[in-house]
Design an enzyme around this catalytic site. Sequence first.
Site, PDB file in Angstrom:
ATOM      1  N   HIS A  26       0.811  -1.218   0.000  1.00 57.22           N
ATOM      2  CA  HIS A  26       0.000   0.000   0.000  1.00 57.22           C
ATOM      3  C   HIS A  26       0.840   1.260   0.000  1.00 57.22           C
ATOM      4  CE1 HIS A  26      -3.290  -2.802   0.565  1.00 57.22           C
ATOM      5  NE2 HIS A  26      -3.961  -1.882  -0.086  1.00 57.22           N
ATOM      6  N   ASP A  67      -4.703  -8.278  -4.209  1.00 53.52           N
ATOM      7  CA  ASP A  67      -4.857  -9.327  -3.199  1.00 53.52           C
ATOM      8  C   ASP A  67      -5.090 -10.688  -3.832  1.00 53.52           C
ATOM      9  OD1 ASP A  67      -4.463  -8.196  -0.651  1.00 53.52           O
ATOM     10  OD2 ASP A  67      -6.297  -7.045  -0.910  1.00 53.52           O
ATOM     11  N   CYS A  75     -10.003  -3.330 -10.179  1.00 54.51           N
ATOM     12  CA  CYS A  75      -9.514  -2.110  -9.529  1.00 54.51           C
ATOM     13  C   CYS A  75      -8.130  -2.306  -8.913  1.00 54.51           C
ATOM     14  CB  CYS A  75     -10.507  -1.610  -8.485  1.00 54.51           C
ATOM     15  SG  CYS A  75     -10.759  -2.784  -7.138  1.00 54.51           S
ATOM     16  N   GLU A 111     -11.252 -10.815  -4.278  1.00 57.92           N
ATOM     17  CA  GLU A 111      -9.806 -10.712  -4.069  1.00 57.92           C
ATOM     18  C   GLU A 111      -9.240 -11.871  -3.257  1.00 57.92           C
ATOM     19  OE1 GLU A 111      -8.964  -6.895  -2.322  1.00 57.92           O
ATOM     20  OE2 GLU A 111     -10.614  -7.007  -0.924  1.00 57.92           O
TER      21      GLU A 111
HETATM   22  C1  PEP Z   1      -6.760  -5.118  -4.546  1.00 61.90           C
HETATM   23  O1  PEP Z   1      -6.540  -5.937  -3.652  1.00 61.90           O
HETATM   24  O2  PEP Z   1      -6.500  -5.322  -5.745  1.00 61.90           O
HETATM   25  C2  PEP Z   1      -7.363  -3.812  -4.224  1.00 61.90           C
HETATM   26  C3  PEP Z   1      -7.713  -2.977  -5.173  1.00 61.90           C
HETATM   27  O3  PEP Z   1      -7.475  -3.485  -2.904  1.00 61.90           O
HETATM   28  P1  PEP Z   1      -6.229  -2.990  -2.033  1.00 61.90           P
HETATM   29  O4  PEP Z   1      -5.069  -2.769  -2.959  1.00 61.90           O
HETATM   30  O5  PEP Z   1      -6.645  -1.754  -1.337  1.00 61.90           O
HETATM   31  O6  PEP Z   1      -6.025  -4.138  -1.112  1.00 61.90           O
HETATM   32 MG    MG Z   2      -7.413  -5.603  -1.734  1.00 60.97          MG
END
Ligand code: PEP
Ligand code: MG
Length: 598
Positions: free
Chosen positions: A202, A473, A520, A449
């Site tokens: 992140h 994920d 996403c 995910e």
């Molecule tokens: C993902 O896991 O692809 C996602 C978009 O959520 P995050 O990156 O916030 O875990």
């Molecule tokens: Mg995620």
Amino acid sequence: MTLQVFGLPVSRGVAIGRAVLVASSRVDVAHYFIAPDQIPHEIERLRQARDAVADEIERLKREVPDDAPPELVALLDVHLMLLHDETLTGATKQWITERHYNAEWALSAQLEVLARQFDEMEDDYLRERKADIEQVVERLLRAMSRQSVSTLAAVSQTRERDWGGEEPLVLIAGDIAPADMLQFKRSVFQGFVTDVGGRTSHTAIVARSMDIPAVVGAREASRLIRQDDWVIIDGDAGVVIVDPSPMVLEEYRFRQRQSQLERERLARLRHTPAVTLDGEQVALLANIELPQDAPAALAAGAVGVGLFRTEFLFMNRQGELPGEDEQYEAYRAAVEAMQGLPVTIRTVDVGADKPLERMSMSELRHEHTLNPALGLRAIRWSLSEPSMFRMQLRAILRASAHGKVRLLIPMLAHANEIRQTFEILARAKQQLRDAGVAHTDVEVGAMIEVPAAALQLPLFLRHFDFISIGTNDLIQYTLAIDRADEAVAHLYDPWHPAVLRLIADAIRLARQAGKDVSVCGEMAGEPAFTPLLLAMGLRSFSMHPSQIPAVKQRILRSDTQKLALHLASVLASDDPHAESKRLWTPGREAAAERAFSP
Ligand code: PEP
Ligand code: MG
């Protein structure tokens, strides 16, 4: 002497600047720039902390039992001496006045300088005094954290940087928590490097959203690079060049200009609709972390927000989570800023590498949870705090009275999690109805995910209005790779056939069921995956605003019917990456490319 440090490329382009080292400390240290009129105040905080620590050490000296070894008192005397030494406090003041660092940051920056000097000493005894200076600094930082000033308040006042220096700066850190990264979001840094982290950690995601060249997982960077060193960050290759020769510098300055020109060229696509050569409309949506990111989404030509990561509103609150009204205002601000375009608000996804309190990855891994990525995160955390969850749902529902809001639930895997989520949602709606508060019936989506969810998609399609595939994920959990761990980053493979199979099946099943599906995760913003995702039938991509133009260009040059002809052979290949390159390199669409060049 020039040296190179290798890491993982996170965010494209070239940055050239002087290194600003953010030291890692055992004490929670906030890093932010102060306004010039706050300089005396920060120096006063430093002085007060020094006096408090001096009192503390004097008291300890008085309380030393008679039978304690004499070295103990001598040690405390050394600490007192260090505390009053100009090389510590005098130089710290300089960081405050010249660089406009807050007092804690200034102190930890000076600790870094001194620690290196100690490391280089020949004499063993002197070298070991480094531990003493670290202890003194730690006492000072703790004293400052007891001062009444609210760090967060100070940060929010000084988000826009006040640094008046001329030279560009790049940020070098051992480890930056995602929440800290957020504080740097509107700062002046031209690029950044961290020792730890994977491409989809992140911290890296927030960095990417800053749209500045970045390299993570550069292991030794913060040890090898010194404050004020000239540094080139090559965000395409994942290389950091320290103290470059004039010739190398000139070469990179040229590349920097080229990539700026390329960006300007792509920016002209902003108003061009994302339609493929065969007339397929594609929705390009934005991922945002804060309502303040919405203008950048609009500026990049996003047709809505596909992922609002609300957890960033919950971080670094010193135990006090945002209340319903505060959340409502934030969601409403994002909705209004998007001017009628849809905003997909994801419920809080704390845990894993996004702890509520500022915490480094190593602290997280070793001191708190055995395996945070597999622990109480996202919907698991929300369901374990039902009143907090209801409060967030009410706030999101209330924001829906101001524009088109969609609700997205992260990391679901079990049927009973789905059931509980809908029960809590129904209760939240009932509470709003009872209180006569305006809201609408929002569409509800599930993030896919976890492999268990992807493999059980029909269940999700029965309950939800739409799905959003979180590839970051999904890859992590399919391949059993901690996405934040640079030690296994080489195994984090979005092209793995098993991953592609899960994504392809999810898109196919959702389309067959007539349900909206988007991606996403970071894959959506990587042009290398655009043909593949289009071939799979994806028509909705959500990514950082800065990635929209390049993906749009790739879409404008694609013919989905032709792409789909080769999907089976890419999915069946042992090396889908090579197969995809062989079949779908832009050269094959060269004629079309020329026709659509902006
Ligand atoms: C993902 O896991 O692809 C996602 C978009 O959520 P995050 O990156 O916030 O875990
Ligand atoms: Mg995620």
